[in-house]
Design a protein around this motif. Structure first.
Motif, PDB file in Angstrom:
ATOM      1  N   ARG A  31       0.821  -1.217   0.000  1.00 66.71           N
ATOM      2  CA  ARG A  31       0.000   0.000   0.000  1.00 66.71           C
ATOM      3  C   ARG A  31       0.849   1.259   0.000  1.00 66.71           C
ATOM      4  O   ARG A  31       0.522   2.244  -0.680  1.00 66.71           O
ATOM      5  CB  ARG A  31      -0.933  -0.010   1.215  1.00 66.71           C
ATOM      6  CG  ARG A  31      -2.053  -1.044   1.128  1.00 66.71           C
ATOM      7  CD  ARG A  31      -2.974  -0.954   2.327  1.00 66.71           C
ATOM      8  NE  ARG A  31      -4.118  -1.859   2.191  1.00 66.71           N
ATOM      9  CZ  ARG A  31      -5.113  -1.928   3.062  1.00 66.71           C
ATOM     10  NH1 ARG A  31      -5.108  -1.157   4.147  1.00 66.71           N
ATOM     11  NH2 ARG A  31      -6.109  -2.776   2.862  1.00 66.71           N
ATOM     12  N   ARG A  91       3.179  -4.573  -6.043  1.00 68.57           N
ATOM     13  CA  ARG A  91       2.295  -5.698  -5.745  1.00 68.57           C
ATOM     14  C   ARG A  91       3.071  -6.995  -5.514  1.00 68.57           C
ATOM     15  O   ARG A  91       2.498  -7.980  -5.093  1.00 68.57           O
ATOM     16  CB  ARG A  91       1.289  -5.904  -6.897  1.00 68.57           C
ATOM     17  CG  ARG A  91       0.374  -4.705  -7.131  1.00 68.57           C
ATOM     18  CD  ARG A  91      -0.500  -4.458  -5.919  1.00 68.57           C
ATOM     19  NE  ARG A  91      -1.362  -3.290  -6.080  1.00 68.57           N
ATOM     20  CZ  ARG A  91      -1.087  -2.093  -5.586  1.00 68.57           C
ATOM     21  NH1 ARG A  91       0.056  -1.898  -4.915  1.00 68.57           N
ATOM     22  NH2 ARG A  91      -1.913  -1.090  -5.757  1.00 68.57           N
ATOM     23  N   HIS A 135      -7.181  -8.876  -7.640  1.00 69.80           N
ATOM     24  CA  HIS A 135      -8.172  -8.439  -6.654  1.00 69.80           C
ATOM     25  C   HIS A 135      -8.122  -9.326  -5.420  1.00 69.80           C
ATOM     26  O   HIS A 135      -9.148  -9.827  -4.938  1.00 69.80           O
ATOM     27  CB  HIS A 135      -9.574  -8.455  -7.269  1.00 69.80           C
ATOM     28  CG  HIS A 135      -9.700  -7.580  -8.481  1.00 69.80           C
ATOM     29  ND1 HIS A 135      -9.782  -6.201  -8.395  1.00 69.80           N
ATOM     30  CD2 HIS A 135      -9.720  -7.884  -9.809  1.00 69.80           C
ATOM     31  CE1 HIS A 135      -9.862  -5.692  -9.621  1.00 69.80           C
ATOM     32  NE2 HIS A 135      -9.821  -6.695 -10.491  1.00 69.80           N
ATOM     33  N   VAL A 136      -6.920  -9.512  -4.903  1.00 71.91           N
ATOM     34  CA  VAL A 136      -6.738 -10.343  -3.725  1.00 71.91           C
ATOM     35  C   VAL A 136      -7.377  -9.670  -2.512  1.00 71.91           C
ATOM     36  O   VAL A 136      -7.149  -8.490  -2.249  1.00 71.91           O
ATOM     37  CB  VAL A 136      -5.237 -10.571  -3.459  1.00 71.91           C
ATOM     38  CG1 VAL A 136      -5.017 -11.372  -2.181  1.00 71.91           C
ATOM     39  CG2 VAL A 136      -4.595 -11.274  -4.638  1.00 71.91           C
ATOM     40  N   THR A 137      -8.193 -10.417  -1.778  1.00 71.95           N
ATOM     41  CA  THR A 137      -8.780  -9.875  -0.559  1.00 71.95           C
ATOM     42  C   THR A 137      -7.815 -10.030   0.601  1.00 71.95           C
ATOM     43  O   THR A 137      -6.803 -10.749   0.520  1.00 71.95           O
ATOM     44  CB  THR A 137     -10.087 -10.591  -0.212  1.00 71.95           C
ATOM     45  OG1 THR A 137      -9.798 -11.957   0.149  1.00 71.95           O
ATOM     46  CG2 THR A 137     -11.069 -10.565  -1.378  1.00 71.95           C
ATOM     47  N   GLU A 177      -7.658 -13.636   1.581  1.00 70.74           N
ATOM     48  CA  GLU A 177      -6.896 -14.409   0.600  1.00 70.74           C
ATOM     49  C   GLU A 177      -5.397 -14.152   0.726  1.00 70.74           C
ATOM     50  O   GLU A 177      -4.577 -15.065   0.528  1.00 70.74           O
ATOM     51  CB  GLU A 177      -7.376 -14.075  -0.812  1.00 70.74           C
ATOM     52  CG  GLU A 177      -8.766 -14.625  -1.121  1.00 70.74           C
ATOM     53  CD  GLU A 177      -9.343 -14.073  -2.419  1.00 70.74           C
ATOM     54  OE1 GLU A 177     -10.315 -14.657  -2.921  1.00 70.74           O
ATOM     55  OE2 GLU A 177      -8.829 -13.028  -2.916  1.00 70.74           O
ATOM     56  N   GLN A 203     -12.429  -7.315   2.126  1.00 67.64           N
ATOM     57  CA  GLN A 203     -11.999  -6.102   1.450  1.00 67.64           C
ATOM     58  C   GLN A 203     -10.726  -6.381   0.639  1.00 67.64           C
ATOM     59  O   GLN A 203      -9.935  -7.260   0.986  1.00 67.64           O
ATOM     60  CB  GLN A 203     -11.714  -4.991   2.473  1.00 67.64           C
ATOM     61  CG  GLN A 203     -12.933  -4.514   3.216  1.00 67.64           C
ATOM     62  CD  GLN A 203     -13.792  -3.585   2.379  1.00 67.64           C
ATOM     63  OE1 GLN A 203     -13.482  -3.312   1.215  1.00 67.64           O
ATOM     64  NE2 GLN A 203     -14.878  -3.100   2.932  1.00 67.64           N
ATOM     65  N   PRO A 204     -10.492  -5.604  -0.444  1.00 71.09           N
ATOM     66  CA  PRO A 204      -9.249  -5.773  -1.215  1.00 71.09           C
ATOM     67  C   PRO A 204      -8.028  -5.527  -0.355  1.00 71.09           C
ATOM     68  O   PRO A 204      -8.018  -4.607   0.470  1.00 71.09           O
ATOM     69  CB  PRO A 204      -9.363  -4.739  -2.343  1.00 71.09           C
ATOM     70  CG  PRO A 204     -10.829  -4.429  -2.418  1.00 71.09           C
ATOM     71  CD  PRO A 204     -11.368  -4.571  -1.028  1.00 71.09           C
ATOM     72  N   ALA A 205      -6.990  -6.328  -0.552  1.00 73.95           N
ATOM     73  CA  ALA A 205      -5.754  -6.133   0.183  1.00 73.95           C
ATOM     74  C   ALA A 205      -5.113  -4.804  -0.194  1.00 73.95           C
ATOM     75  O   ALA A 205      -4.600  -4.062   0.651  1.00 73.95           O
ATOM     76  CB  ALA A 205      -4.782  -7.290  -0.067  1.00 73.95           C
ATOM     77  N   SER A 246      -5.700  -1.462  -3.191  1.00 73.68           N
ATOM     78  CA  SER A 246      -6.645  -0.918  -4.184  1.00 73.68           C
ATOM     79  C   SER A 246      -5.902  -0.415  -5.412  1.00 73.68           C
ATOM     80  O   SER A 246      -4.690  -0.307  -5.420  1.00 73.68           O
ATOM     81  CB  SER A 246      -7.425   0.229  -3.550  1.00 73.68           C
ATOM     82  OG  SER A 246      -6.554   1.224  -3.049  1.00 73.68           O
TER      83      SER A 246
END
Length: 462
Positions: free
Chosen positions: A291, A296, A332-334, A337, A458-460, A462
Motif C-alpha cells: 500500500r 504488488r 483483486h486479492v482480498t 486471501e 476487502q481488497p488487500a 486498491s
C-alpha cells in the motif's frame, strides 16, 4: 528438513521435542576425529564461509548480545570458573577462525582461554551495553569469538553481559550459554559441581554433515527451488521520507504495545485461518509495504533456524539462515486471501530453508539480488519464552536483551507476544526514516490488523 522461525522459541521447543523423539532411532550424526593433545582443525560451516567475506568491510559486526541482571552478592571467581567450564564444554566458545591452505578453518586449541572482564559501570550502563560491545572487535585469528563482561553498577547490582560473534552463535546459542552458565555458576558457588548432560556432538560435526547434504542432491533441489521462486523478484520499495546515505547504520528501535482489544482480534484472525501470529503479522506487513509503495510483488527477509537434529539442540553454534518470503498481491486479492496465500507460501519456503544464501546467490543471474532482497525483515517471537528470573541462593538473575543505536538493516519489524498481549518493535535507519514516518507506519499497521479482523473480504490493495 523441518524448520522453525528463528525467534519463535515456544514453537521451536515443541518441534524440537518431537524431532528428538523421532531421531532417537535414526542414524547418529557422524563424529570427526579429535587427536588427543593436539590443536584441532575443522572445515568451517557453509554458513560461516558465506558470512566471512563481508566481515572485513561491514560497518556493523554481526554480534549477539544478551545476559543477566544480577541482584545480590555475585561471586566473580565462581562465575569465572563457570565460564571456563562452559568454554571447555563447547568447542565454538574457544575457537579461532583462519584461512588454512585457502580454506576457512575452525581452529580449536588444546586448552580453553575464555575472555572475562570485570569493570565498574554507571548505573544506567544497560542502555549502552549493545553499542559498547559493537565497538569492541574480535580477533578472528586468535579467538575466542565469545566474551563475558561483568559490569558493577552498584553494591549488589551487576550486569553479566554475554557477547557472541554470529560466526559461532545464534539466538538459541545465547539461550544455551546463559542457561548453562547459570547452572555451572550455581554449582561453583555452592561447591557442588553440576553435571550437565554430555553433548552428543559439536558444531564442527554438524558442519561436516551439513556440507555433504548441501553439496549433494538435496542441495541441488533446494537451489533449483529458489531460482524458480525468486525469478523476476525485485527488492521491496521502502516507504522512506529521508534520503541520506543508505549505508549509514545509525538508527533507532521503537516498541509499540498492541492494545488489548486489538490483540484479542488478532488471536481470532489466527484461529480463523488456522495459523500463527507470525503468518498474520507477516501478511499484514507485506500488505502495508504494498500500500505504501504501490508495488504488488513484495519480498521480505525471514530469519529461520534449523536445529532439527537431536544432537544439535543444545549446541553453541550458528544454525540460522535467511529465506525470502514473497507475496503476490496483484489482481483483486482480498485481505483473507492474502493471509491464506502467505500461510501456504511460507510453508513451502521454510521447507527449503537450509541452503545458505551465498550458495543460491552464486547460481543467480544477478548474484547481488538476494542480499538486496534482504534489506527489509520480519520476525515474530513469543515473549515469555525468552527467559525468566532465577533465584540462585542469595542472588537473583534476570535475563535482559539490550538494543543498539545502530541497526543491521534499513527496516525490520518484529512482533513479540505471549498469551496475554503483544507489541510491535520497529528497528530503522534514521537516515532513511524520521520518527514521524515510523509512527505513521505503526498506526497504519495497527489499522490494517483491525481491517483484516473486521473486513476480511476487502481488497488487500486498491
Amino acid at each position: 528438513m523441518a524448520v522453525t522461525l528463528k525467534d519463535d522459541f515456544a514453537e521451536r521447543a515443541r518441534l524440537e521435542a518431537r524431532l528428538l523423539a523421532r531421531r532417537r532411532g535414526g542414524a547418529a550424526l557422524p563424529l570427526l576425529d579429535r587427536p588427543a593433545g593436539a590443536e584441532w582443525h575443522f572445515a568451517a560451516s557453509l554458513g560461516q564461509e558465506g558470512m566471512w567475506p563481508s566481515l572485513a568491510t561491514t560497518a556493523r559486526q554481526p554480534l549477539i548480545v544478551g545476559g543477566l541482571r544480577v541482584s545480590g552478592p555475585l561471586d566473580t571467581g565462581a562465575l569465572r570458573e563457570a565460564w571456563q567450564a562452559l568454554a571447555e564444554r563447547h568447542e565454538t566458545l574457544r575457537s579461532a577462525y583462519r584461512r588454512v591452505d585457502g580454506a576457512l578453518t575452525q581452529v580449536v586449541p588444546v586448552r580453553a582461554r575464555p575472555v572475562m572482564d570485570v569493570a565498574l559501570a554507571d548505573p544506567a550502563a544497560a542502555a549502552s551495553v549493545a553499542d559498547d560491545e559493537l565497538a569492541r572487535p574480535f580477533d578472528f585469528g586468535r579467538g575466542p569469538l565469545a566474551r563475558l563482561r561483568v559490569l558493577r553498577r552498584a553494591s549488589g547490582e551487576h550486569l553479566v553481559v554475554v557477547c557472541l560473534h554470529h560466526l559461532v552463535g545464534d539466538a538459541r546459542a545465547l539461550e544455551v550459554v546463559t542457561t548453562e552458565l547459570t547452572a555451572l555458576y550455581a554449582g561453583a558457588v555452592t561447591g557442588s559441581p553440576v553435571q550437565l548432560p554430555e553433548l552428543p556432538a559439536q558444531y564442527a560435526d554438524f558442519a561436516a554433515w551439513h556440507r555433504s547434504r548441501v553439496e549433494g542432491e538435496h542441495g541441488g533441489r533446494t537451489v533449483a527451488y529458489w531460482l524458480d521462486r525468486l525469478a523476476g523478484a525485485e527488492p521491496a520499495a521502502l516507504p522512506c521520507d529521508r534520503s541520506q546515505d543508505p549505508s549509514d547504520i545509525a538508527g533507532h528501535t521503537r516498541s509499540f504495545p498492541l492494545p488489548p482489544e486489538l490483540f484479542a482480534r488478532l488471536r481470532e484472525v489466527a484461529a480463523r485461518h488456522r495459523t500463527t501470529f507470525y503468518v498474520v503479522g507477516l501478511a499484514a506487513f507485506q500488505i502495508l509495504l504494498a500500500r505504501w509503495s504501490g508495488e504488488r510483488d513484495i519480498c521480505v527477509r525471514a530469519p529461520v533456524s534449523y536445529r532439527d537434529r537431536s544432537e544439535v539442540h543444545g549446541l553453541v553454534g550458528d544454525f540460522s539462515n535467511d529465506v525470502v518470503v514473497r507475496a503476490d498481491l496483484s489482481g483483486h486479492v482480498t485481505l483473507a486471501e492474502a493471509v491464506e496465500q502467505v500461510r501456504a507460501s511460507t510453508a513451502d519456503d521454510f521447507a527449503h530453508h537450509d541452503v545458505p544464501p551465498h550458495v543460491v546467490a552464486s547460481r543467480m543471474a544477478d548474484p547481488t539480488l538476494l542480499e538486496r532482497l534482504f534489506h527489509v525483515q520480519f520476525t515474530a517471537e513469543r515473549e515469555h519464552d525468552l527467559g525468566a528470573a532465577r533465584q540462585l541462593g542469595p542472588i537473583r538473575a534476570e535475563p535482559f536483551s539490550p538494543t543498539a543505536e545502530s541497526v543491521a538493516r534499513p527496516l525490520s519489524v518484529r512482533l513479540r507476544h505471549d498469551d496475554h498481549g503483544g507489541r510491535v518493535i520497529v528497528a530503522y535507519r534514521s537516515g532513511l526514516f524520521s520518527d514521524e514516518r515510523v509512527r505513521a507506519l505503526q498506526r497504519d499497521y495497527f489499522a490494517l490488523f483491525e481491517e483484516i479482523a473486521a473486513h476480511p473480504g476487502q481488497p488487500a490493495v486498491s
